[in-house]
Design an enzyme around this catalytic site. Structure first.
Site, PDB file in Angstrom:
ATOM      1  N   ALA A 135      -4.852  -4.697  -2.335  1.00 52.08           N
ATOM      2  CA  ALA A 135      -5.387  -5.806  -1.550  1.00 52.08           C
ATOM      3  C   ALA A 135      -4.679  -7.111  -1.919  1.00 52.08           C
ATOM      4  CB  ALA A 135      -6.891  -5.947  -1.784  1.00 52.08           C
ATOM      5  N   CYS A 181       0.838  -1.193   0.000  1.00 54.45           N
ATOM      6  CA  CYS A 181       0.000   0.000   0.000  1.00 54.45           C
ATOM      7  C   CYS A 181       0.873   1.244   0.000  1.00 54.45           C
ATOM      8  CB  CYS A 181      -0.894   0.010   1.242  1.00 54.45           C
ATOM      9  SG  CYS A 181      -1.828  -1.501   1.486  1.00 54.45           S
TER      10      CYS A 181
END
Length: 605
Positions: free
Chosen positions: A52, A2
């Site tokens: 994800a 991320c």
């Protein structure tokens, strides 16, 4: 994987700054294309962009529980063991994500939880009870984390661009920053931008009302190695196999990056053994180029890649690049946007990595790489060059290797002299050497090789990890690095050099540990670096671009150049083979100009 961002201001309520925090976070949309989140509570604001990989439905961030909020980037590979232990302490989980494990580990053990994590990560944790922000980075620095102190708080982010999106951060370059661009040495905590710092690998940074404090939760230490050679070889194999097995865990497609060298082939072969089906692998080459051996690359990767693919039964894809792709304006703009700094060494490798990762991302979300094996096991030529070993400087910057990392050849001589690169480098070398751990009773030769290994792991490897992180995350691809597992690093770092090089070859220990997994051609192959284009068309395109800058006359880089040398480069005839280490000055001049234009940097030299 991320992108994270945040802002703490102990003198303000940041609720009215939602737009600014969102802008900081959105600069890293490429790092996290799947989701975004903001959390603001009084003096603290946390932002998150999500790729994800584990528990796509349950791992949304920022994540908050019982007065603790976290924005987390990376992967914790032992999250299942930690989860079981935390359940034993009474914790109850609502997701399958490693983020929740880290959050609850902090609630259970505080900052001491850092020593329990195995993985690559960067995070910001806000503890409302302590009124404190904790910034934390993994032991080897696989994941980046930057911060910018303010009079009453701090800005932080996975990349400088997140911080620079806040108007309180200034875009300035001083002599220290220019040195960081020009020299192939990563100075811990220092960045190119004046006033901005980087969390050091294995470091904790605490931000409270009283200011900022720093502490190391991990560093390399020296200790006696008691295992004999067969035990050492089997231990390396055991740790590496376990590491690859852990790093294959994902809820998205996983692959390996395969060059046909010892390192990537080892990872690919171990992955093939661990997976139920064929391992997916990717390699890179240049279309239409006839390979010619040079001082750096003695052979093409392609035959060795094919040998590994056939040996392990991989589902393989060869990504072919060309000069047009490497010089494409959109590609180079994307590279610079991802890097936040002007690439100063082998500038074609940045766009080629970007294009490789973009192609990989079409079929996989996670890739395993062989990065760090050379630094750990002694794969580079300077590990076996007596002059480089004896030199009182970084071994890769001695006469036999320095040409490969030079970028200042077209800069104004007065500017370069004023930077005092030799003096700065000597100071950086002394500081690095002072950190290197010492084992009492160790012979002078063994101690020196321990120092050389330490310099490579802490000052050289970081530049490669940074490049790989930025180019992969620019495409939304997570690259994992098994050779950076801290258990493997701690063990191999303390293996005596005579054992690491027991058969007189580079990476003897690794070669022996994986010998049964690989075809003979790869077991016997010499170290070969990442491929670079040899196309004269690529070099000609760069010369033409520099020529246009000179003709236009208003390019911001021109006052920094030696114009006579620049003109010589522009006018030189096209060569039959273009060598990357002869393009360093040309590459830097063009990247530096793009950076000054795009980032609107104020120069204070």
């Amino acid at each position: 994987m991320c992108g994270i961002a945040g802002w703490v201001d102990f003198g303000r309520d940041l609720s009215a700054e939602r737009g600014t925090v969102r802008a900081m976070t959105e600069t890293m949309a490429c790092r996290g294309p799947d989701d975004s989140g903001l959390w603001i509570d009084g003096p603290v604001a946390l932002g998150h962009r999500r790729l994800a990989v584990i528990d796509p439905e349950g791992g949304r961030q920022p994540m908050v529980d019982a007065g603790v909020a976290i924005t987390f980037c990376g992967e914790v590979y032992n999250f299942r063991e930690l989860r079981a232990r935390l359940i034993g302490h009474g914790h109850r989980f609502t997701t399958r994500s490693d983020t929740e494990v880290v959050l609850r580990a902090y609630r259970q053990w505080g900052a001491a939880m850092a020593a329990r994590l195995n993985g690559m990560y960067a995070m910001g944790i806000w503890d409302a009870g302590r009124r404190e922000l904790l910034l934390l980075r993994d032991r080897m620095g696989v994941k980046p984390l930057y911060y910018y102190p303010l009079p009453d708080g701090v800005l932080f982010g996975s990349e400088p661009k997140a911080i620079l999106a806040n108007p309180r951060a200034r875009r300035r370059l001083d002599a220290d920053g220019l040195y960081e661009i020009l020299d192939m040495v990563k100075t811990p905590e220092r960045t190119v931008f004046t006033g901005m710092a980087e969390v050091r690998p294995g470091q904790l940074v605490r931000v409270g009302r009283a200011g900022i404090s720093k502490d190391r939760y991990w560093r390399l230490t020296a200790r006696e190695h008691h295992d004999d050679l067969p035990t050492t070889i089997s231990t390396v194999r055991e740790i590496l196999a376990d590491t690859v097995d852990r790093q294959l865990v994902a809820d998205v497609p996983v692959c390996t990056l395969l060059s046909g060298g010892l390192d990537s082939s080892s990872v690919t072969a171990l992955a093939a053994r661990a997976l139920a089906g064929p391992v997916r692998s990717f390699s890179v080459d240049f279309a239409g180029e006839r390979f010619e051996a040079d001082a750096v690359r003695g052979e093409s990767d392609a035959p060795f890649v094919r040998d590994v693919v056939d040996h392990v039964g991989a589902d393989h894809t060869e990504v072919l690049l060309d000069s047009d792709g490497l010089t494409d304006e959109r590609v180079r703009a994307a590279v610079l946007r991802a890097a936040d700094i002007p690439p100063a060494y082998w500038g074609d490798m940045w766009p080629s990595l970007y294009l490789l990762f973009r192609a990989v991302r079409e079929r996989s979300t996670v890739a395993l790489s062989g990065e760090a094996a050379d630094e750990l096991f002694g794969g580079y030529r300077w590990f076996r060059n007596p002059a480089a070993i004896a030199a009182a400087t970084f071994p890769w910057l001695t006469s036999g290797s320095a040409r490969y990392f030079g970028g200042a050849s077209l800069l104004d001589p007065g500017l370069v002299a004023g930077l005092d690169i030799p003096g700065r480098r000597a100071e950086a070398y002394r500081a690095a050497l002072a950190e290197a751990p010492v084992l009492p009773g160790e012979s002078a030769d063994e101690r020196r090789m321990r120092e050389i290994t330490y310099l490579n792991l802490t000052r050289f490897l970081q530049t490669l990890l940074d490049r790989k992180d930025r180019m992969s995350m620019a495409t939304g691809l997570e690259v994992r690095v098994p050779f950076c597992d801290h258990r493997l690093v701690e063990y191999v770092f303390n293996v005596p050099w005579r054992m690491k090089s027991f058969d007189g070859r580079e990476k003897s220990l690794l070669r022996a540990a994986v010998a049964d997994l690989l075809p003979l051609s790869v077991r016997e192959r010499r170290k070969t670096p990442y491929p670079a284009t040899q196309s004269p068309a690529y070099e000609r395109a760069l010369c033409d671009e520099l020529g246009k800058l000179v003709v236009n006359g208003d390019a911001p880089v021109l006052p920094l150049l030696d114009m006579a040398k620049a003109q010589q480069v522009i006018d030189r005839p096209t060569r039959a083979v273009s060598l990357p280490y002869d393009r360093g000055g040309l590459e830097l001049a063009l990247w530096l100009n793009r950076w000054l234009e795009s980032y609107q940097v104020t120069i204070d030299l």
